[in-house]
Design an enzyme around this catalytic site. Structure first.
Site, PDB file in Angstrom:
ATOM      1  N   ASP A 187       0.849  -1.197   0.000  1.00  0.00           N
ATOM      2  CA  ASP A 187       0.000   0.000   0.000  1.00  0.00           C
ATOM      3  C   ASP A 187       0.884   1.246   0.000  1.00  0.00           C
ATOM      4  O   ASP A 187       2.112   1.139  -0.067  1.00  0.00           O
ATOM      5  CB  ASP A 187      -0.971  -0.010   1.201  1.00  0.00           C
ATOM      6  CG  ASP A 187      -2.295   0.669   0.855  1.00  0.00           C
ATOM      7  OD1 ASP A 187      -2.259   1.822   0.375  1.00  0.00           O
ATOM      8  OD2 ASP A 187      -3.368   0.051   1.042  1.00  0.00           O
ATOM      9  N   HIS A 259      -2.908   3.057  -4.603  1.00  0.00           N
ATOM     10  CA  HIS A 259      -2.371   2.549  -3.329  1.00  0.00           C
ATOM     11  C   HIS A 259      -0.987   1.934  -3.521  1.00  0.00           C
ATOM     12  O   HIS A 259      -0.711   0.842  -3.026  1.00  0.00           O
ATOM     13  CB  HIS A 259      -3.340   1.532  -2.712  1.00  0.00           C
ATOM     14  CG  HIS A 259      -4.538   2.170  -2.047  1.00  0.00           C
ATOM     15  ND1 HIS A 259      -4.438   2.924  -0.904  1.00  0.00           N
ATOM     16  CD2 HIS A 259      -5.853   2.176  -2.385  1.00  0.00           C
ATOM     17  CE1 HIS A 259      -5.643   3.361  -0.552  1.00  0.00           C
ATOM     18  NE2 HIS A 259      -6.519   2.931  -1.444  1.00  0.00           N
ATOM     19  N   ASP A 322      -8.713  -0.621  -6.188  1.00  0.00           N
ATOM     20  CA  ASP A 322      -9.572   0.395  -5.574  1.00  0.00           C
ATOM     21  C   ASP A 322      -8.906   1.765  -5.573  1.00  0.00           C
ATOM     22  O   ASP A 322      -7.694   1.893  -5.705  1.00  0.00           O
ATOM     23  CB  ASP A 322      -9.895   0.008  -4.121  1.00  0.00           C
ATOM     24  CG  ASP A 322      -8.633  -0.122  -3.279  1.00  0.00           C
ATOM     25  OD1 ASP A 322      -7.679  -0.773  -3.744  1.00  0.00           O
ATOM     26  OD2 ASP A 322      -8.580   0.435  -2.165  1.00  0.00           O
ATOM     27  N   GLU A 323      -9.733   2.768  -5.394  1.00  0.00           N
ATOM     28  CA  GLU A 323      -9.327   4.141  -5.099  1.00  0.00           C
ATOM     29  C   GLU A 323      -8.099   4.590  -5.884  1.00  0.00           C
ATOM     30  O   GLU A 323      -7.067   4.888  -5.301  1.00  0.00           O
ATOM     31  CB  GLU A 323      -9.070   4.267  -3.582  1.00  0.00           C
ATOM     32  CG  GLU A 323     -10.315   3.973  -2.762  1.00  0.00           C
ATOM     33  CD  GLU A 323     -10.078   4.064  -1.262  1.00  0.00           C
ATOM     34  OE1 GLU A 323     -11.010   4.493  -0.553  1.00  0.00           O
ATOM     35  OE2 GLU A 323      -8.990   3.689  -0.786  1.00  0.00           O
ATOM     36  N   TRP A 389     -17.206  -3.904  -1.983  1.00  0.00           N
ATOM     37  CA  TRP A 389     -16.988  -3.215  -0.706  1.00  0.00           C
ATOM     38  C   TRP A 389     -17.794  -1.931  -0.589  1.00  0.00           C
ATOM     39  O   TRP A 389     -18.152  -1.521   0.501  1.00  0.00           O
ATOM     40  CB  TRP A 389     -15.494  -2.938  -0.476  1.00  0.00           C
ATOM     41  CG  TRP A 389     -14.871  -1.845  -1.299  1.00  0.00           C
ATOM     42  CD1 TRP A 389     -14.444  -1.944  -2.592  1.00  0.00           C
ATOM     43  CD2 TRP A 389     -14.581  -0.498  -0.889  1.00  0.00           C
ATOM     44  NE1 TRP A 389     -13.912  -0.750  -3.011  1.00  0.00           N
ATOM     45  CE2 TRP A 389     -13.975   0.162  -1.979  1.00  0.00           C
ATOM     46  CE3 TRP A 389     -14.771   0.211   0.300  1.00  0.00           C
ATOM     47  CZ2 TRP A 389     -13.561   1.492  -1.928  1.00  0.00           C
ATOM     48  CZ3 TRP A 389     -14.357   1.541   0.363  1.00  0.00           C
ATOM     49  CH2 TRP A 389     -13.754   2.170  -0.754  1.00  0.00           C
ATOM     50  N   TYR A 414     -16.753  -3.688   7.738  1.00  0.00           N
ATOM     51  CA  TYR A 414     -15.538  -2.927   8.022  1.00  0.00           C
ATOM     52  C   TYR A 414     -15.234  -2.936   9.512  1.00  0.00           C
ATOM     53  O   TYR A 414     -15.685  -2.075  10.264  1.00  0.00           O
ATOM     54  CB  TYR A 414     -15.630  -1.514   7.398  1.00  0.00           C
ATOM     55  CG  TYR A 414     -15.138  -1.619   5.971  1.00  0.00           C
ATOM     56  CD1 TYR A 414     -15.727  -2.553   5.115  1.00  0.00           C
ATOM     57  CD2 TYR A 414     -14.037  -0.909   5.522  1.00  0.00           C
ATOM     58  CE1 TYR A 414     -15.244  -2.745   3.832  1.00  0.00           C
ATOM     59  CE2 TYR A 414     -13.547  -1.094   4.229  1.00  0.00           C
ATOM     60  CZ  TYR A 414     -14.154  -2.023   3.402  1.00  0.00           C
ATOM     61  OH  TYR A 414     -13.660  -2.226   2.143  1.00  0.00           O
ATOM     62  N   PHE A 415     -14.458  -3.920   9.910  1.00  0.00           N
ATOM     63  CA  PHE A 415     -14.203  -4.124  11.329  1.00  0.00           C
ATOM     64  C   PHE A 415     -13.178  -3.142  11.887  1.00  0.00           C
ATOM     65  O   PHE A 415     -12.764  -3.249  13.026  1.00  0.00           O
ATOM     66  CB  PHE A 415     -13.793  -5.578  11.592  1.00  0.00           C
ATOM     67  CG  PHE A 415     -14.946  -6.554  11.578  1.00  0.00           C
ATOM     68  CD1 PHE A 415     -16.177  -6.227  11.024  1.00  0.00           C
ATOM     69  CD2 PHE A 415     -14.806  -7.826  12.132  1.00  0.00           C
ATOM     70  CE1 PHE A 415     -17.237  -7.130  11.014  1.00  0.00           C
ATOM     71  CE2 PHE A 415     -15.848  -8.744  12.136  1.00  0.00           C
ATOM     72  CZ  PHE A 415     -17.071  -8.390  11.573  1.00  0.00           C
ATOM     73  N   GLU A 466      -5.083   1.344   9.895  1.00  0.00           N
ATOM     74  CA  GLU A 466      -4.583   2.708  10.102  1.00  0.00           C
ATOM     75  C   GLU A 466      -4.522   3.066  11.586  1.00  0.00           C
ATOM     76  O   GLU A 466      -3.556   3.672  12.059  1.00  0.00           O
ATOM     77  CB  GLU A 466      -5.486   3.741   9.403  1.00  0.00           C
ATOM     78  CG  GLU A 466      -5.405   3.754   7.894  1.00  0.00           C
ATOM     79  CD  GLU A 466      -6.476   2.899   7.235  1.00  0.00           C
ATOM     80  OE1 GLU A 466      -6.916   1.908   7.856  1.00  0.00           O
ATOM     81  OE2 GLU A 466      -6.873   3.211   6.099  1.00  0.00           O
TER      82      GLU A 466
HETATM   83  C1  TNX Z   1     -11.002   2.030   2.015  1.00  0.00           C
HETATM   84  S1  TNX Z   1     -11.749  -0.811   1.186  1.00  0.00           S
HETATM   85  C2  TNX Z   1      -9.913   1.358   1.516  1.00  0.00           C
HETATM   86  C3  TNX Z   1      -8.716   1.183   2.360  1.00  0.00           C
HETATM   87  C4  TNX Z   1      -8.848   1.878   3.688  1.00  0.00           C
HETATM   88  C5  TNX Z   1     -10.243   1.662   4.220  1.00  0.00           C
HETATM   89  C6  TNX Z   1     -10.468   2.223   5.583  1.00  0.00           C
HETATM   90  C7  TNX Z   1     -10.750  -0.377   0.139  1.00  0.00           C
HETATM   91  C8  TNX Z   1     -10.763  -1.181  -1.048  1.00  0.00           C
HETATM   92  N1  TNX Z   1      -9.947   0.700   0.322  1.00  0.00           N
HETATM   93  O1  TNX Z   1      -7.573   1.616   1.662  1.00  0.00           O
HETATM   94  O2  TNX Z   1      -7.906   1.377   4.560  1.00  0.00           O
HETATM   95  O3  TNX Z   1     -11.169   2.261   3.328  1.00  0.00           O
HETATM   96  O4  TNX Z   1     -11.702   1.814   6.101  1.00  0.00           O
END
Ligand code: TNX
Length: 527
Positions: A187, A259, A322-323, A389, A414-415, A466
């Site tokens: 990451d 990431h 993701d993201e 997700w 999301y634990f 985190e």
């Molecule tokens: C989203 S879930 C993310 C993570 C973060 C998380 C924190 C996902 C695919 N990406 O990078 O750690 O939220 O809840």
């Protein structure tokens, strides 16, 4: 005469039932499909033999070692080929992960559809032994899981956990009959797996200068302390083997194209602008992502994955997805040229192109991909598995398209979220609110058409780290909510709001006996 005889029979039966004392049904989490109580008991002691047929030595040895810890005895229970005691064997008529546990006063049979079934049967037996201090009531239990994919995720990037801690995590999830560990290994804040061809991924990319203090939404102060850690390939192999013995398949995640700031720090040529960036010291989403235009990026990813597939036998490999903000790509001549050359109309399609190429590469290695649900945006192939997700609706959409889906929607799975409404005494967490009841009451099939149901292959919870710096903190985010989650995973149609509290009181003692740290809120009645 006939009537008289019937009356006689009814009377004797009633008398027999009242004279026989059946023990109460044992509390087992997750709930087995069928339990029948009989008369009598079998006393398990540290000397009880485990008689192993059909080569199920791993399952037997793990059980023997767990029992040794529980009894605090000098030696593990003996695993032998012949004799009397707890007999473990396989039977093809039972589903692969299913089992039958038949406890009689002179012997116990644990019959699994495969070694995994035996392992789960022994886990059930272990719970009964711990609850009754070895005196196992005679019974017959038949059991099998609802979902084939029963996952728990572990983030070792934001905070690092040692080899022993990862093994402990595996012990915990395996006891909940979880069979997949989704291991988030790379990451922005750290690259955690040794790759021989690119040593700087770990010599440089595994260390960040410092870490944010406080919440990621409001970055103000950093701790000034360098932070890092990674696993050598030997350590990875050791962990994979440890997990395999406990019927846990590890799915490694190598994040791309977002990431990936730690990789960019190690090798700036992986980025669009090629300027040096830090291993990120903040939480959130960074604009620094891998360049999807240059061929060198694809070469890098394939070389990394070539080493990853050698280390992990898992058929599916997680490629993140993701993201991934597209700011850099919009300004990058390489990305724009690639889009033109490939006839791609948007940056989302460029991401789709990258994912498709990586999928093809992994297919050539005999593997399949799984990715976060953003992989749908660029037009993903039907053969990719989607990890939903951002919401159950996205999962439903993917399942209807024909993709296999693992459900892990944010509001339930999301634990890393807070566990109580008031948040009192919880410490700083990312946000949200997910308590035991929410997880236990969740219907993972909600909104899914009958036809698409078969594509929901499983359910997973995620424990992003985190705000979880230590193993006890990680454990208390996982437990006891994992008990609720595993009821969804293993026993989706057997949940019972009326008995779960009592079962959890027993299960809590199981946690205590194992020395696992769990959050107190559910037991205190705090929601
Ligand atoms: C989203 S879930 C993310 C993570 C973060 C998380 C924190 C996902 C695919 N990406 O990078 O750690 O939220 O809840």
């Amino acid at each position: 005469m006939k009537r008289l005889f019937t009356m006689f029979m009814v009377l004797t039966m009633a008398l027999t039932i009242s004279a026989t004392s059946f023990a109460a049904e044992p509390h087992i989490i997750p709930q087995p499909s069928y339990i029948e109580m009989h008369e009598g008991e079998f006393l398990v002691t540290p000397k009880t033999k485990i008689v192993v047929y059909d080569d199920a030595w791993d399952a037997a040895e793990v059980f023997a070692a767990d029992m040794q810890m529980f009894f605090d005895s000098k030696k593990p229970m003996p695993c032998v080929k012949r004799g009397s005691g707890i007999k473990v064997r396989t039977d093809n008529n039972i589903p692969a992960e299913g089992y039958e546990l038949y406890v009689q006063s002179h012997e116990i049979f644990v019959t699994g559809g495969s070694e995994a079934g035996i392992f789960y049967g022994l886990q059930t037996l272990r719970q009964i032994i711990v609850a009754n201090n070895g005196a196992v009531p005679c019974c017959f239990i038949a059991d099998e899981p609802s979902f084939a994919y029963r996952g728990v995720h572990m983030d070792v990037c934001r905070h690092f956990f040692t080899v022993d801690e990862v093994k402990r995590y595996i012990d915990i999830i395996a006891a909940h009959k979880v069979n997949r560990l989704h291991w988030h290994l790379t990451d922005d804040q750290g690259w955690r797996i040794e790759i021989k061809r690119y040593p700087e991924l770990t010599t440089k990319g595994s260390m960040r200068k410092e870490t944010l203090i406080g919440h990621g939404l409001n970055p103000e102060q950093w701790d000034g302390t360098p932070y890092g850690g990674f696993y050598t390939q030997d350590e990875v192999r050791d962990i994979v083997a440890y997990a395999q013995k406990r019927c846990v398949t590890i799915i490694p995640e190598i994040e791309m194209p977002g990431h990936a700031q730690a990789a960019l720090h190690a090798y700036p040529w992986l980025g669009c602008h090629e300027q040096i960036v830090d291993v990120w010291t903040t939480w959130g989403v960074t604009p620094e992502v891998l360049c999807a235009g240059k061929e060198t990026t694809y070469e890098f990813l394939e070389n990394v994955l070539a080493e990853v597939v050698e280390l992990f036998p898992s058929e599916i490999i997680h490629i993140g997805g993701d993201e991934c903000p597209k700011d850099r790509w919009k300004e990058c001549e390489h990305c724009q040229a690639k889009m033109k050359a490939e006839g791609l109309e948007s940056e989302e399609e460029l991401q789709g192109y990258l994912v498709a190429r990586i999928e093809k590469y992994l297919n050539s290695k005999g593997r399949r991909i799984i990715g976060w649900d953003e992989i749908l945006e660029g037009g993903v192939t039907p053969t990719a598995t989607v990890m939903a997700w951002r919401g159950a609706k996205i999962g439903a959409y993917a399942a209807e398209r024909g993709n296999e889906v693992v459900m892990t929607p944010l509001p339930i799975c999301y634990f890393d979220f807070y566990q109580t409404e008031s948040r009192e005494g919880e410490g700083l967490r990312i946000g949200g609110h997910i308590n035991f009841e929410k997880v236990y009451g969740w219907d993972p099939y909600e909104g899914i058409t009958d036809e698409a149901r078969k594509n929901i292959i499983g359910v997973q919870c995620n424990v992003w780290s985190e705000y979880l710096k230590t193993m006890p903190m990680l454990e208390a985010q996982l437990l006891p909510r994992l008990a609720a989650m595993c009821e969804v995973q293993w026993a989706v149609d057997r949940r019972n709001e009326e008995t779960i509290r009592q079962k959890m009181e027993t299960f809590r003692k199981f946690y205590d006996a194992n020395g696992w740290n769990y959050a107190p809120y559910y037991f205190e009645g705090r929601r």
